[in-house]
Design a protein around this motif. Sequence first.
Motif, PDB file in Angstrom:
ATOM      1  N   VAL A  76      44.808  35.823  30.927  1.00  0.00           N
ATOM      2  CA  VAL A  76      44.871  35.879  32.397  1.00  0.00           C
ATOM      3  C   VAL A  76      44.903  37.325  32.872  1.00  0.00           C
ATOM      4  N   LYS A  77      45.680  38.158  32.191  1.00  0.00           N
ATOM      5  CA  LYS A  77      45.787  39.568  32.572  1.00  0.00           C
ATOM      6  C   LYS A  77      44.440  40.270  32.474  1.00  0.00           C
ATOM      7  N   ARG A  78      43.712  40.002  31.407  1.00  0.00           N
ATOM      8  CA  ARG A  78      42.415  40.664  31.231  1.00  0.00           C
ATOM      9  C   ARG A  78      41.376  40.149  32.213  1.00  0.00           C
ATOM     10  N   PHE A  79      41.418  38.866  32.521  1.00  0.00           N
ATOM     11  CA  PHE A  79      40.510  38.328  33.539  1.00  0.00           C
ATOM     12  C   PHE A  79      40.760  39.005  34.881  1.00  0.00           C
ATOM     13  N   GLU A  80      42.020  39.124  35.278  1.00  0.00           N
ATOM     14  CA  GLU A  80      42.340  39.759  36.551  1.00  0.00           C
ATOM     15  C   GLU A  80      41.997  41.250  36.525  1.00  0.00           C
ATOM     16  N   TYR A  81      42.239  41.898  35.399  1.00  0.00           N
ATOM     17  CA  TYR A  81      41.899  43.321  35.280  1.00  0.00           C
ATOM     18  C   TYR A  81      40.394  43.512  35.409  1.00  0.00           C
ATOM     19  N   TYR A  82      39.627  42.631  34.768  1.00  0.00           N
ATOM     20  CA  TYR A  82      38.166  42.691  34.844  1.00  0.00           C
ATOM     21  C   TYR A  82      37.696  42.609  36.300  1.00  0.00           C
ATOM     22  N   LYS A  83      38.274  41.684  37.040  1.00  0.00           N
ATOM     23  CA  LYS A  83      37.901  41.537  38.449  1.00  0.00           C
ATOM     24  C   LYS A  83      38.224  42.795  39.252  1.00  0.00           C
ATOM     25  N   GLN A  84      39.438  43.311  39.074  1.00  0.00           N
ATOM     26  CA  GLN A  84      39.914  44.399  39.929  1.00  0.00           C
ATOM     27  C   GLN A  84      39.403  45.776  39.515  1.00  0.00           C
ATOM     28  N   HIS A  85      39.121  45.965  38.227  1.00  0.00           N
ATOM     29  CA  HIS A  85      38.766  47.308  37.741  1.00  0.00           C
ATOM     30  C   HIS A  85      37.333  47.431  37.254  1.00  0.00           C
ATOM     31  N   VAL A  86      36.605  46.317  37.199  1.00  0.00           N
ATOM     32  CA  VAL A  86      35.193  46.373  36.825  1.00  0.00           C
ATOM     33  C   VAL A  86      34.322  45.824  37.952  1.00  0.00           C
ATOM     34  N   VAL A  87      34.620  44.612  38.400  1.00  0.00           N
ATOM     35  CA  VAL A  87      33.780  43.974  39.420  1.00  0.00           C
ATOM     36  C   VAL A  87      33.988  44.606  40.789  1.00  0.00           C
ATOM     37  N   ARG A  88      35.236  44.739  41.230  1.00  0.00           N
ATOM     38  CA  ARG A  88      35.490  45.268  42.569  1.00  0.00           C
ATOM     39  C   ARG A  88      34.971  46.697  42.759  1.00  0.00           C
ATOM     40  N   PRO A  89      35.181  47.632  41.805  1.00  0.00           N
ATOM     41  CA  PRO A  89      34.635  48.985  41.991  1.00  0.00           C
ATOM     42  C   PRO A  89      33.119  48.998  42.132  1.00  0.00           C
ATOM     43  N   PHE A  90      32.428  48.103  41.414  1.00  0.00           N
ATOM     44  CA  PHE A  90      30.980  48.021  41.573  1.00  0.00           C
ATOM     45  C   PHE A  90      30.618  47.672  43.015  1.00  0.00           C
ATOM     46  N   TYR A  91      31.360  46.750  43.589  1.00  0.00           N
ATOM     47  CA  TYR A  91      31.121  46.370  44.980  1.00  0.00           C
ATOM     48  C   TYR A  91      31.418  47.530  45.921  1.00  0.00           C
ATOM     49  N   GLU A  92      32.570  48.176  45.730  1.00  0.00           N
ATOM     50  CA  GLU A  92      33.002  49.212  46.660  1.00  0.00           C
ATOM     51  C   GLU A  92      32.200  50.498  46.533  1.00  0.00           C
ATOM     52  N   GLN A  93      31.826  50.870  45.310  1.00  0.00           N
ATOM     53  CA  GLN A  93      31.142  52.136  45.092  1.00  0.00           C
ATOM     54  C   GLN A  93      29.642  52.054  45.334  1.00  0.00           C
ATOM     55  N   HIS A  94      29.070  50.890  45.122  1.00  0.00           N
ATOM     56  CA  HIS A  94      27.618  50.787  45.190  1.00  0.00           C
ATOM     57  C   HIS A  94      27.145  49.722  46.172  1.00  0.00           C
ATOM     58  N   PHE A  95      27.568  48.495  45.952  1.00  0.00           N
ATOM     59  CA  PHE A  95      26.957  47.354  46.613  1.00  0.00           C
ATOM     60  C   PHE A  95      27.105  47.393  48.128  1.00  0.00           C
ATOM     61  N   LYS A  96      28.278  47.800  48.612  1.00  0.00           N
ATOM     62  CA  LYS A  96      28.514  47.782  50.064  1.00  0.00           C
ATOM     63  C   LYS A  96      27.684  48.835  50.799  1.00  0.00           C
ATOM     64  N   TRP A 153      25.139  41.795  36.564  1.00  0.00           N
ATOM     65  CA  TRP A 153      26.389  42.303  37.135  1.00  0.00           C
ATOM     66  C   TRP A 153      26.626  41.704  38.517  1.00  0.00           C
ATOM     67  N   LEU A 154      25.551  41.478  39.238  1.00  0.00           N
ATOM     68  CA  LEU A 154      25.674  40.887  40.572  1.00  0.00           C
ATOM     69  C   LEU A 154      26.238  39.476  40.495  1.00  0.00           C
ATOM     70  N   LEU A 155      25.945  38.778  39.415  1.00  0.00           N
ATOM     71  CA  LEU A 155      26.466  37.415  39.245  1.00  0.00           C
ATOM     72  C   LEU A 155      27.985  37.386  39.175  1.00  0.00           C
ATOM     73  N   ASP A 156      28.600  38.533  38.854  1.00  0.00           N
ATOM     74  CA  ASP A 156      30.058  38.570  38.723  1.00  0.00           C
ATOM     75  C   ASP A 156      30.793  38.617  40.059  1.00  0.00           C
ATOM     76  N   LEU A 157      30.126  39.013  41.134  1.00  0.00           N
ATOM     77  CA  LEU A 157      30.833  39.235  42.397  1.00  0.00           C
ATOM     78  C   LEU A 157      31.567  37.988  42.904  1.00  0.00           C
ATOM     79  N   PRO A 158      31.028  36.782  42.798  1.00  0.00           N
ATOM     80  CA  PRO A 158      31.799  35.615  43.250  1.00  0.00           C
ATOM     81  C   PRO A 158      33.096  35.394  42.475  1.00  0.00           C
ATOM     82  N   LEU A 159      33.248  36.015  41.301  1.00  0.00           N
ATOM     83  CA  LEU A 159      34.500  35.891  40.562  1.00  0.00           C
ATOM     84  C   LEU A 159      35.676  36.460  41.337  1.00  0.00           C
ATOM     85  N   LEU A 160      35.401  37.388  42.267  1.00  0.00           N
ATOM     86  CA  LEU A 160      36.474  37.977  43.067  1.00  0.00           C
ATOM     87  C   LEU A 160      37.222  36.926  43.882  1.00  0.00           C
ATOM     88  N   ASP A 161      36.563  35.813  44.153  1.00  0.00           N
ATOM     89  CA  ASP A 161      37.193  34.746  44.934  1.00  0.00           C
ATOM     90  C   ASP A 161      37.754  33.636  44.049  1.00  0.00           C
TER      91      ASP A 161
END
Length: 476
Positions: free
Chosen positions: A269-289, A148-156
């Motif tokens: 494209v929509k699902r890729f962006e949704y994945y970033k914003q609703h799966v990857v980003r919450p992991f960062y905000e809720q846990h990683f930070k 899951w950590l490997l996904d964080l660079p996808l945000l950029d």
Amino acid sequence: MDKSNSAQRYVNQALQQAKLAGARIADKHINLAVTGLSKSGKTAFITSLMNQLLEVNEDAVLPFFSTKREGRIIGVKRSTQVDLTCSRFAYEDAIAGLSGSIPKWPQSTTGISQIRLVIRYQKKSGLSKWLREDGKLTLDITDYPGEWLLDLPLLDMDFAQWCEYSSKQLMDGKRAALANQILRDIECIDLHGPGDELLLQRTAESYADYLKQCQSAGFQLLVPGRFLLPGELLGAPVLHFFPLSLSQLKEQNVDLSKLVKGSNIALLVKRFEYYKQHVVRPFYEQHFKRFDRQIILVDCLSALNKGVHSYHDLQAALNWIMQSFAYGSSNVLKRLFKPNIDKLVFAASKADHITPDQQVNLVKLLDSMLRDARKQLQFDGVVTESTLIAAIKASTSGKTQVNGEMLPVLQGTTEEGASLTLFPGEVPTSCPHADFWQNQGFEFPKFAAPLLGERHALPHIRMDQVIDFILADKLV
């Protein structure tokens, strides 16, 4: 909902946050994150970490844990978990499996789990020693998959950038041999055609199969990570996307800035962006930070066993992971509002699978893999430590005579129950030359879990040094 109950709930939450903030100001709270890619030994590590601390004043062998050596640990106990939405780490199940007449390794975790310990200790020096007789340190331990950590660079990345990156991987070396089916599946899709959810699902599942084949072949840098460990998202449309080849985008005249609503490409494209914003980003905000300190387990030995491609891909994965961390020295404001990881341990796991004379080599090998990533960490002022561990030691070392020469060997039990004595081989201190991969004699054994007998503390290698590095500066 009863307004009084609702108000009381908010008051309780505010009090809990205030207590946490107070502990952070007093520097008596550590949020420790433990991660590593699949099979690196996360579950065994956390089980051993908890076990060593809970048995610290009983039969735990921790000569390098300075606070224990000084006799200042009063006691350690489990405490109530704060995050009620997160799974509790199954420590009791792990210990029960290890304590049986036929011991079993702890089951690997596939998602996020947490557990909390409270350490009561005698203060060592300073004004705080006279204000209170003893101190308490709260240790929250979070286990999460390295995938899951490997996904964080996808945000950029946007979809086009991800496609470009993935296309290079799909066409590279041994991966290309595994990618024939997924490439055929992707090329058959009419990107401008009306969205076909079943077609996208089947192709996404084919892409996930490709990633799993890569993982079995020894590759480590595999994204999106949730395709390998989907957790609660198994079967959800948010995972029904995949990268496209640059040639396909060009051949079908796709303009990613002007997509037809409802088309196959628009859905991707929509699902890729949704994945970033609703799966990857919450992991960062809720846990990683929120993490203060981090342990990254690295299975160097399996990479050596599987070949040069696995070694280089593990190194690439470590560098990729390092992009995601917010590092820097902690201060009061940072600890309250944006905690940074200020101590980082890289631990080569499974040190009981090599003979003691090869342990120095294994640490040097790990250091060589981290050379590029460590430069930025040093610039950011992060205290790092490279070490090796066996969280739960499953072998004993000895010597045997071969052709008149005494050679170091390991002794253990195979997973089938047979006794095993072997010399696994020499561990290189850096990326080996080509002749090593062609003629290497390294044999990575798989040992059964050790029989504990009457012992309660788990046998280990260097867990006391890791504990001291992570905790000792807070137990003063």
